[in-house]
Scaffold this motif. Structure first.
Motif, PDB file in Angstrom:
ATOM      1  N   TYR A 104       0.866  -1.247  -0.060  1.00  0.00           N
ATOM      2  CA  TYR A 104       0.111  -0.111   0.042  1.00  0.00           C
ATOM      3  C   TYR A 104       0.881   1.279   0.194  1.00  0.00           C
ATOM      4  O   TYR A 104       1.801   1.404   0.765  1.00  0.00           O
ATOM      5  CB  TYR A 104      -0.924   0.121   1.465  1.00  0.00           C
ATOM      6  N   SER A 105       0.480   2.018  -0.863  1.00  0.00           N
ATOM      7  CA  SER A 105       1.299   3.472  -0.968  1.00  0.00           C
ATOM      8  C   SER A 105       0.351   4.592  -0.692  1.00  0.00           C
ATOM      9  O   SER A 105      -0.483   5.120  -1.458  1.00  0.00           O
ATOM     10  CB  SER A 105       1.866   3.682  -2.555  1.00  0.00           C
ATOM     11  N   VAL A 108      -0.329   8.066  -2.796  1.00  0.00           N
ATOM     12  CA  VAL A 108      -1.076   7.960  -3.975  1.00  0.00           C
ATOM     13  C   VAL A 108      -2.392   7.073  -3.688  1.00  0.00           C
ATOM     14  O   VAL A 108      -3.094   6.918  -4.532  1.00  0.00           O
ATOM     15  CB  VAL A 108      -0.371   7.269  -5.303  1.00  0.00           C
ATOM     16  N   ASP A 109      -2.470   6.561  -2.632  1.00  0.00           N
ATOM     17  CA  ASP A 109      -3.716   5.960  -2.151  1.00  0.00           C
ATOM     18  C   ASP A 109      -3.763   4.499  -2.989  1.00  0.00           C
ATOM     19  O   ASP A 109      -4.664   4.299  -3.522  1.00  0.00           O
ATOM     20  CB  ASP A 109      -4.839   6.795  -2.095  1.00  0.00           C
ATOM     21  N   GLU A 110      -2.702   3.698  -3.370  1.00  0.00           N
ATOM     22  CA  GLU A 110      -2.623   2.765  -4.219  1.00  0.00           C
ATOM     23  C   GLU A 110      -2.398   1.294  -3.514  1.00  0.00           C
ATOM     24  O   GLU A 110      -1.337   1.294  -2.848  1.00  0.00           O
ATOM     25  CB  GLU A 110      -1.295   3.168  -5.205  1.00  0.00           C
ATOM     26  N   SER A 112      -0.984  -2.174  -4.578  1.00  0.00           N
ATOM     27  CA  SER A 112      -0.405  -3.011  -5.618  1.00  0.00           C
ATOM     28  C   SER A 112      -0.602  -4.520  -5.140  1.00  0.00           C
ATOM     29  O   SER A 112      -0.108  -4.717  -3.996  1.00  0.00           O
ATOM     30  CB  SER A 112       0.876  -2.347  -5.800  1.00  0.00           C
ATOM     31  N   SER A 135      -2.916  -3.111  -9.912  1.00  0.00           N
ATOM     32  CA  SER A 135      -2.991  -2.024  -9.042  1.00  0.00           C
ATOM     33  C   SER A 135      -4.283  -1.534  -8.933  1.00  0.00           C
ATOM     34  O   SER A 135      -5.049  -1.419  -9.812  1.00  0.00           O
ATOM     35  CB  SER A 135      -2.032  -1.107  -9.540  1.00  0.00           C
ATOM     36  N   TYR A 137      -6.268   1.872  -7.210  1.00  0.00           N
ATOM     37  CA  TYR A 137      -6.393   3.325  -6.653  1.00  0.00           C
ATOM     38  C   TYR A 137      -7.595   3.554  -5.835  1.00  0.00           C
ATOM     39  O   TYR A 137      -8.566   3.670  -6.908  1.00  0.00           O
ATOM     40  CB  TYR A 137      -5.897   4.270  -7.810  1.00  0.00           C
ATOM     41  N   PHE A 138      -7.425   3.810  -4.712  1.00  0.00           N
ATOM     42  CA  PHE A 138      -8.848   3.734  -4.000  1.00  0.00           C
ATOM     43  C   PHE A 138      -9.656   5.261  -4.125  1.00  0.00           C
ATOM     44  O   PHE A 138     -10.716   5.114  -4.315  1.00  0.00           O
ATOM     45  CB  PHE A 138      -8.551   3.830  -2.291  1.00  0.00           C
ATOM     46  N   GLN A 139      -8.927   6.227  -4.585  1.00  0.00           N
ATOM     47  CA  GLN A 139      -9.501   7.596  -5.176  1.00  0.00           C
ATOM     48  C   GLN A 139     -10.043   7.388  -6.515  1.00  0.00           C
ATOM     49  O   GLN A 139     -10.950   8.040  -6.756  1.00  0.00           O
ATOM     50  CB  GLN A 139      -8.489   8.636  -4.810  1.00  0.00           C
ATOM     51  N   ARG A 140      -9.467   6.480  -7.292  1.00  0.00           N
ATOM     52  CA  ARG A 140      -9.861   6.640  -8.832  1.00  0.00           C
ATOM     53  C   ARG A 140     -10.596   5.353  -9.009  1.00  0.00           C
ATOM     54  O   ARG A 140     -11.752   5.517  -9.787  1.00  0.00           O
ATOM     55  CB  ARG A 140      -8.598   6.676  -9.552  1.00  0.00           C
ATOM     56  N   ASP A 141     -10.391   4.266  -8.616  1.00  0.00           N
ATOM     57  CA  ASP A 141     -11.018   3.236  -9.065  1.00  0.00           C
ATOM     58  C   ASP A 141     -12.279   2.720  -8.164  1.00  0.00           C
ATOM     59  O   ASP A 141     -12.382   3.024  -7.251  1.00  0.00           O
ATOM     60  CB  ASP A 141      -9.861   1.907  -9.032  1.00  0.00           C
TER      61      ASP A 141
END
Length: 168
Positions: A104-105, A108-110, A112, A135, A137-141
């Motif tokens: 978890y990054s 970037v709220d990612e 992987s 990957s 992305y919590f904010q995008r996906d």
């Protein structure tokens, strides 16, 4: 009389063939139920408490349908974080057949993920035998994307467990 005899023989042959097909369908139904139970057990293990079924094939099928409805409701009510935690639990529980790596990054709220066979030798330098990489992305996906990742991981675990059973 010959014509009646021939029709009777054809009817008896058709009856015998129908009986054989019915036996095969019953066998396939039992095999499918076992396969569904295996798949459900994997998913249920990560989501809800497991239940045992007994009784006739029809009773087991009804219980599976009820359990599947409960499971579907549990899936619908999950958040992305719950799913990510379920994936982590799956990773810990299947380490004997598959290595699911998660990272978890926060910047970037990612999340992987990648999967390697349990036989991977990590000390050999560059490891190229990845079975899966994705990957999220919590904010995008969307949650559907994470559920698709989870489904793929469950599928990979099921295949790895099947291969382990064959080899054992």
């Amino acid at each position: 009389m010959n014509n009646t005899q021939a029709i009777l023989e054809q009817v008896q042959q058709a009856k015998a063939e129908a009986a054989e097909l019915l036996k095969e369908v019953t066998c396939r139904s039992e095999e499918n139920l076992k396969l569904l139970n295996k798949c459900e057990a994997l998913v249920r293990h990560a989501l809800v408490k497991p239940s045992t079924r007994s009784g006739s094939l029809e009773d087991q099928a009804e219980a599976l349908a009820v359990d599947s409805e409960e499971l579907a409701a549990a899936v619908r009510n999950r958040s992305c974080h719950d799913i990510a935690l379920g994936i982590m639990q799956l990773a810990m529980e299947c380490k004997d057949v598959l290595h699911i790596h998660m990272d978890y990054s926060p910047h970037v709220d990612e999340l992987s993920l990648y999967v390697r066979p349990v036989t991977t030798r990590y000390l050999d330098g560059e490891v190229k035998d990845r079975l899966f990489k994705r990957s999220f992305y919590f904010q995008r996906d969307g949650i559907k994307d994470l559920l698709a990742i989870e489904d793929k991981l469950i599928e990979l675990v099921a295949e790895a467990r099947d291969q382990a059973e064959v080899q054992a």
